[in-house]
Design a protein around this motif. Sequence first.
Motif, PDB file in Angstrom:
ATOM      1  N   LYS A  16       0.821  -1.220   0.000  1.00  0.00           N
ATOM      2  CA  LYS A  16       0.000   0.000   0.000  1.00  0.00           C
ATOM      3  C   LYS A  16       0.846   1.258   0.000  1.00  0.00           C
ATOM      4  CE  LYS A  16      -2.611  -1.034   3.637  1.00  0.00           C
ATOM      5  NZ  LYS A  16      -3.717  -0.966   4.620  1.00  0.00           N
ATOM      6  N   LYS A  17       1.939   1.243   0.753  1.00  0.00           N
ATOM      7  CA  LYS A  17       2.757   2.455   0.865  1.00  0.00           C
ATOM      8  C   LYS A  17       3.466   2.814  -0.444  1.00  0.00           C
ATOM      9  CE  LYS A  17       7.097   0.551   2.581  1.00  0.00           C
ATOM     10  NZ  LYS A  17       8.101   0.677   3.632  1.00  0.00           N
ATOM     11  N   ASP A  18       3.547   1.866  -1.381  1.00  0.00           N
ATOM     12  CA  ASP A  18       4.198   2.122  -2.661  1.00  0.00           C
ATOM     13  C   ASP A  18       3.229   2.594  -3.744  1.00  0.00           C
ATOM     14  OD1 ASP A  18       6.635   1.368  -1.567  1.00  0.00           O
ATOM     15  OD2 ASP A  18       6.422  -0.726  -2.200  1.00  0.00           O
ATOM     16  N   ARG A  19       1.932   2.633  -3.432  1.00  0.00           N
ATOM     17  CA  ARG A  19       0.915   3.091  -4.379  1.00  0.00           C
ATOM     18  C   ARG A  19       0.681   4.591  -4.204  1.00  0.00           C
ATOM     19  NH1 ARG A  19      -3.236  -1.146  -2.099  1.00  0.00           N
ATOM     20  NH2 ARG A  19      -1.892  -2.959  -2.351  1.00  0.00           N
ATOM     21  N   PRO A  20       0.063   5.232  -5.205  1.00  0.00           N
ATOM     22  CA  PRO A  20      -0.375   6.613  -4.973  1.00  0.00           C
ATOM     23  C   PRO A  20      -1.290   6.640  -3.748  1.00  0.00           C
ATOM     24  CG  PRO A  20      -0.624   6.004  -7.288  1.00  0.00           C
ATOM     25  CD  PRO A  20      -0.267   4.759  -6.546  1.00  0.00           C
ATOM     26  N   GLN A  21      -1.159   7.655  -2.939  1.00  0.00           N
ATOM     27  CA  GLN A  21      -1.895   7.726  -1.679  1.00  0.00           C
ATOM     28  C   GLN A  21      -3.229   8.449  -1.796  1.00  0.00           C
ATOM     29  OE1 GLN A  21      -0.664   6.057   1.263  1.00  0.00           O
ATOM     30  NE2 GLN A  21       0.418   5.172  -0.503  1.00  0.00           N
ATOM     31  N   SER A  22      -3.502   9.018  -2.960  1.00  0.00           N
ATOM     32  CA  SER A  22      -4.773   9.713  -3.169  1.00  0.00           C
ATOM     33  C   SER A  22      -5.154   9.598  -4.643  1.00  0.00           C
ATOM     34  CB  SER A  22      -4.667  11.185  -2.782  1.00  0.00           C
ATOM     35  OG  SER A  22      -3.824  11.863  -3.696  1.00  0.00           O
ATOM     36  N   VAL A  23      -6.439   9.793  -4.909  1.00  0.00           N
ATOM     37  CA  VAL A  23      -6.907   9.799  -6.288  1.00  0.00           C
ATOM     38  C   VAL A  23      -6.283  10.969  -7.037  1.00  0.00           C
ATOM     39  CG1 VAL A  23      -8.947  10.044  -7.761  1.00  0.00           C
ATOM     40  CG2 VAL A  23      -9.038   8.560  -5.756  1.00  0.00           C
ATOM     41  N   LYS A  24      -6.129  12.095  -6.361  1.00  0.00           N
ATOM     42  CA  LYS A  24      -5.498  13.262  -6.989  1.00  0.00           C
ATOM     43  C   LYS A  24      -4.087  12.915  -7.475  1.00  0.00           C
ATOM     44  CE  LYS A  24      -4.438  18.106  -6.181  1.00  0.00           C
ATOM     45  NZ  LYS A  24      -4.549  19.232  -5.264  1.00  0.00           N
ATOM     46  N   GLU A  25      -3.326  12.232  -6.630  1.00  0.00           N
ATOM     47  CA  GLU A  25      -1.965  11.816  -7.030  1.00  0.00           C
ATOM     48  C   GLU A  25      -2.010  10.870  -8.224  1.00  0.00           C
ATOM     49  OE1 GLU A  25       1.947   9.506  -5.192  1.00  0.00           O
ATOM     50  OE2 GLU A  25       0.291  10.014  -3.848  1.00  0.00           O
ATOM     51  N   PHE A  26      -2.936   9.913  -8.191  1.00  0.00           N
ATOM     52  CA  PHE A  26      -3.078   8.940  -9.281  1.00  0.00           C
ATOM     53  C   PHE A  26      -3.450   9.653 -10.585  1.00  0.00           C
ATOM     54  CE2 PHE A  26      -5.803   5.686 -11.482  1.00  0.00           C
ATOM     55  CZ  PHE A  26      -4.758   4.866 -11.881  1.00  0.00           C
ATOM     56  N   LEU A  27      -4.419  10.556 -10.533  1.00  0.00           N
ATOM     57  CA  LEU A  27      -4.825  11.282 -11.734  1.00  0.00           C
ATOM     58  C   LEU A  27      -3.682  12.140 -12.270  1.00  0.00           C
ATOM     59  CD1 LEU A  27      -8.463  12.361 -10.832  1.00  0.00           C
ATOM     60  CD2 LEU A  27      -7.741  10.560 -12.424  1.00  0.00           C
ATOM     61  N   GLY A  28      -2.898  12.705 -11.367  1.00  0.00           N
ATOM     62  CA  GLY A  28      -1.737  13.478 -11.796  1.00  0.00           C
ATOM     63  C   GLY A  28      -0.740  12.627 -12.563  1.00  0.00           C
ATOM     64  N   MET A  29      -0.581  11.386 -12.137  1.00  0.00           N
ATOM     65  CA  MET A  29       0.320  10.472 -12.843  1.00  0.00           C
ATOM     66  C   MET A  29      -0.209  10.136 -14.234  1.00  0.00           C
ATOM     67  SD  MET A  29       1.223   7.864  -9.762  1.00  0.00           S
ATOM     68  CE  MET A  29       2.427   6.939 -10.715  1.00  0.00           C
ATOM     69  N   LEU A  30      -1.524  10.049 -14.346  1.00  0.00           N
ATOM     70  CA  LEU A  30      -2.129   9.734 -15.645  1.00  0.00           C
ATOM     71  C   LEU A  30      -2.012  10.892 -16.614  1.00  0.00           C
ATOM     72  CD1 LEU A  30      -5.416   7.907 -14.625  1.00  0.00           C
ATOM     73  CD2 LEU A  30      -3.426   6.910 -15.759  1.00  0.00           C
ATOM     74  N   ASP A  31      -1.924  12.134 -16.086  1.00  0.00           N
ATOM     75  CA  ASP A  31      -1.901  13.328 -16.930  1.00  0.00           C
ATOM     76  C   ASP A  31      -3.084  13.245 -17.890  1.00  0.00           C
ATOM     77  OD1 ASP A  31      -1.339  15.610 -18.360  1.00  0.00           O
ATOM     78  OD2 ASP A  31       0.582  14.921 -19.136  1.00  0.00           O
ATOM     79  N   VAL A  32      -4.280  13.404 -17.319  1.00  0.00           N
ATOM     80  CA  VAL A  32      -5.527  13.160 -18.033  1.00  0.00           C
ATOM     81  C   VAL A  32      -5.599  13.928 -19.353  1.00  0.00           C
ATOM     82  CG1 VAL A  32      -8.037  13.323 -17.869  1.00  0.00           C
ATOM     83  CG2 VAL A  32      -6.716  12.573 -15.903  1.00  0.00           C
ATOM     84  N   GLY A  33      -5.120  15.152 -19.391  1.00  0.00           N
ATOM     85  CA  GLY A  33      -5.144  15.918 -20.640  1.00  0.00           C
ATOM     86  C   GLY A  33      -4.338  15.233 -21.724  1.00  0.00           C
ATOM     87  N   ARG A  34      -3.184  14.732 -21.378  1.00  0.00           N
ATOM     88  CA  ARG A  34      -2.342  14.012 -22.334  1.00  0.00           C
ATOM     89  C   ARG A  34      -3.025  12.728 -22.775  1.00  0.00           C
ATOM     90  NH1 ARG A  34       3.653  11.836 -20.874  1.00  0.00           N
ATOM     91  NH2 ARG A  34       4.062  10.803 -22.841  1.00  0.00           N
ATOM     92  N   PHE A  35      -3.661  12.012 -21.840  1.00  0.00           N
ATOM     93  CA  PHE A  35      -4.375  10.778 -22.156  1.00  0.00           C
ATOM     94  C   PHE A  35      -5.528  11.074 -23.117  1.00  0.00           C
ATOM     95  CE2 PHE A  35      -7.540   7.462 -21.183  1.00  0.00           C
ATOM     96  CZ  PHE A  35      -6.768   6.345 -21.452  1.00  0.00           C
ATOM     97  N   ARG A  36      -6.253  12.168 -22.873  1.00  0.00           N
ATOM     98  CA  ARG A  36      -7.378  12.548 -23.734  1.00  0.00           C
ATOM     99  C   ARG A  36      -6.875  12.835 -25.152  1.00  0.00           C
ATOM    100  NH1 ARG A  36      -9.807  16.662 -20.660  1.00  0.00           N
ATOM    101  NH2 ARG A  36     -10.696  15.006 -19.429  1.00  0.00           N
ATOM    102  N   ARG A  37      -5.759  13.548 -25.273  1.00  0.00           N
ATOM    103  CA  ARG A  37      -5.201  13.829 -26.608  1.00  0.00           C
ATOM    104  C   ARG A  37      -4.811  12.533 -27.299  1.00  0.00           C
ATOM    105  NH1 ARG A  37      -2.921  17.773 -23.482  1.00  0.00           N
ATOM    106  NH2 ARG A  37      -0.928  16.704 -23.354  1.00  0.00           N
ATOM    107  N   TRP A  38      -4.218  11.576 -26.560  1.00  0.00           N
ATOM    108  CA  TRP A  38      -3.845  10.286 -27.137  1.00  0.00           C
ATOM    109  C   TRP A  38      -5.092   9.562 -27.628  1.00  0.00           C
ATOM    110  CZ3 TRP A  38      -5.408   5.501 -25.037  1.00  0.00           C
ATOM    111  CH2 TRP A  38      -4.900   4.390 -25.712  1.00  0.00           C
TER     112      TRP A  38
END
Length: 124
Positions: A82-104
Amino acid sequence: TSSTPVGVSHGYAPMEQYKDRGVKEFSPTTDIYSLGATLYKMLTGETPPHANDVFEEGLPPMPEFIPANVRSAIEKAMQPRKKDRPQSVKEFLGMLDVGRFRRWRMSRPKRLRSPGREPLPSSQ
């Protein structure tokens, strides 16, 4: 009879949910593991490996057409500890870079086809 704890879906449940009373204790990291597993399934078409297999062997390589940041976010979300995963949804979404994913996604063909299935309807 099944030895699977009630409420646990193989491939989508982290290791902590297999412990006694594991399905009674949820945290953002538990949900983030499941989100990573769901993205894995959506993008690869394969059911994610069992959490113990991820612990022992890691995730199988994902297709190169999946952006590197998305592959990395999935790998991080599906970390056995658990400690090695993103600790929040905000952190996880930041890793995804949703804008970049949407463009892809918008650069992909409008009608995708899975082997043995009808093409998916266009989103437009």
